[in-house]
Design a protein around this motif. Structure first.
Motif, PDB file in Angstrom:
ATOM      1  N   LEU A 150      20.172  21.896 -28.311  1.00 55.22           N
ATOM      2  CA  LEU A 150      19.273  20.489 -28.397  1.00 55.22           C
ATOM      3  C   LEU A 150      20.132  19.619 -27.434  1.00 55.22           C
ATOM      4  N   ARG A 151      21.234  19.943 -26.800  1.00 60.83           N
ATOM      5  CA  ARG A 151      21.964  19.179 -25.944  1.00 60.83           C
ATOM      6  C   ARG A 151      21.230  18.743 -24.697  1.00 60.83           C
ATOM      7  N   PHE A 152      21.048  17.512 -24.164  1.00 61.26           N
ATOM      8  CA  PHE A 152      20.461  17.571 -22.924  1.00 61.26           C
ATOM      9  C   PHE A 152      21.343  16.273 -22.235  1.00 61.26           C
ATOM     10  N   ALA A 153      21.400  16.180 -21.024  1.00 59.32           N
ATOM     11  CA  ALA A 153      22.130  15.031 -20.131  1.00 59.32           C
ATOM     12  C   ALA A 153      21.091  13.963 -19.833  1.00 59.32           C
ATOM     13  N   LEU A 154      21.618  12.845 -20.097  1.00 58.58           N
ATOM     14  CA  LEU A 154      20.831  11.835 -19.741  1.00 58.58           C
ATOM     15  C   LEU A 154      20.571  11.660 -18.063  1.00 58.58           C
ATOM     16  N   PRO A 155      19.296  11.410 -17.804  1.00 64.13           N
ATOM     17  CA  PRO A 155      19.168  10.903 -16.238  1.00 64.13           C
ATOM     18  C   PRO A 155      20.006  10.046 -15.855  1.00 64.13           C
ATOM     19  N   ASP A 156      20.287   9.645 -14.656  1.00 58.50           N
ATOM     20  CA  ASP A 156      20.911   8.729 -13.999  1.00 58.50           C
ATOM     21  C   ASP A 156      20.394   7.283 -14.234  1.00 58.50           C
ATOM     22  N   LEU A 158      18.547   6.246 -16.587  1.00 60.58           N
ATOM     23  CA  LEU A 158      18.828   6.105 -18.110  1.00 60.58           C
ATOM     24  C   LEU A 158      20.390   5.632 -18.338  1.00 60.58           C
ATOM     25  N   VAL A 159      21.216   6.531 -17.595  1.00 62.98           N
ATOM     26  CA  VAL A 159      22.772   6.004 -17.987  1.00 62.98           C
ATOM     27  C   VAL A 159      22.913   4.625 -17.503  1.00 62.98           C
ATOM     28  N   ALA A 160      22.244   4.138 -16.167  1.00 61.08           N
ATOM     29  CA  ALA A 160      22.540   2.979 -15.872  1.00 61.08           C
ATOM     30  C   ALA A 160      21.997   1.952 -16.526  1.00 61.08           C
ATOM     31  N   LEU A 161      20.862   2.160 -17.415  1.00 57.54           N
ATOM     32  CA  LEU A 161      20.185   1.221 -18.315  1.00 57.54           C
ATOM     33  C   LEU A 161      21.251   1.164 -19.400  1.00 57.54           C
ATOM     34  N   TYR A 162      21.698   2.098 -19.978  1.00 57.83           N
ATOM     35  CA  TYR A 162      22.688   2.141 -21.016  1.00 57.83           C
ATOM     36  C   TYR A 162      23.741   1.376 -20.834  1.00 57.83           C
ATOM     37  N   LYS A 163      24.408   1.450 -19.606  1.00 57.20           N
ATOM     38  CA  LYS A 163      25.538   0.744 -19.164  1.00 57.20           C
ATOM     39  C   LYS A 163      25.073  -0.757 -19.246  1.00 57.20           C
TER      40      LYS A 163
END
Length: 242
Positions: A150-156, A158-163
């Motif tokens: 189930l684990r996946f890494a957030l794309p870059d 989306l990381v920028a958006l979350y930040k």
């Protein structure tokens, strides 16, 4: 109202910017892109399904007490819900729906646990905010989620958006990896066999808690050759009639 109806209503309000759900409209295409890409990756199809053996785990509850899946299975069936964290409103609504169905799970001889990568402080917040009476467990680094596929890494992007939204997953989880579990629901038999699975890469869609009750009561509504049942939303269940 069903759980999915509630989730759909929340999603509509969120996208419309209705108070108290306001968010910049430009975030929605970004989030939808990430969901579409996760769906297209096929990872959900590779996650553990009904008929597979569930990985054993020991995780801590918010008080630091270790909770062993092996010990829980000695008592009866085990229902496992993987969720993203207390910061996710869809997850909170799902947890509340699971709490409402808890007595029916217990009447069928099952124990319910929920697993997220968040740290114990935020797990306590999950319990308090959603008025939960079942165990919330911390899966550091999403290791158990990874064992279930189930684990996946957030794309870059989306990381920028979350930040930008101040949604600091490393702070929530105590882990710098920016990974999440796909929301998932499992029923595990006492021999460790997965009897029911539901994995959805679209975090806005969750199965109804009642969907698991036929399996917990050793009945399956839809069967197909090979001893498994498959329904259109991607859930699967082992035939328990024997």
């Amino acid at each position: 109202m069903s759980l999915q109806d509630e989730l759909d209503a929340f999603k509509a309000d969120f996208k419309a910017g209705n108070a108290p759900y306001f968010a910049p409209p430009e975030i929605h295409p970004v989030m939808e892109r990430a969901t579409a890409e996760l769906i297209a990756s096929g990872q959900a199809d590779r996650a553990l399904k009904a008929g597979a053996k569930a990985p054993a785990f020991t995780l801590a509850d918010p008080d630091g007490t270790p909770v062993s899946s092996t010990e829980l299975l000695e008592k009866g069936l085990l229902v496992i819900s993987f969720y993203r964290g207390v910061w996710c409103p869809y997850c909170n609504m799902e947890l509340q729906a699971l709490e409402e169905t808890l007595s029916e799970f217990e009447a069928a001889g099952a124990t319910l646990v929920a697993i997220s990568p968040q740290n114990p402080v935020n797990s306590r917040k999950s319990v308090r905010q959603n008025k939960l009476t079942f165990p919330i467990l911390s899966d550091a680094r999403n290791d158990v989620a990874a064992a279930f596929g189930l684990r996946f890494a957030l794309p870059d992007y989306l990381v920028a958006l979350y930040k930008n939204l101040k949604n600091d997953l490393p702070a929530f989880n105590g882990d710098p990896s920016w990974t999440l579990p796909m929301p998932a629901r499992y029923v595990v038999g006492q021999d460790g066999t997965i009897l029911y699975s539901e994995v959805n890469p679209d975090y806005t869609r969750r199965p109804e808690p009642s969907d698991m009750l036929p399996v917990l009561r050793r009945k399956v509504a839809h069967t197909s050759r090979g001893g498994q049942a498959h329904v259109a939303d991607g859930a699967s269940a082992v035939d328990l009639r024997n």
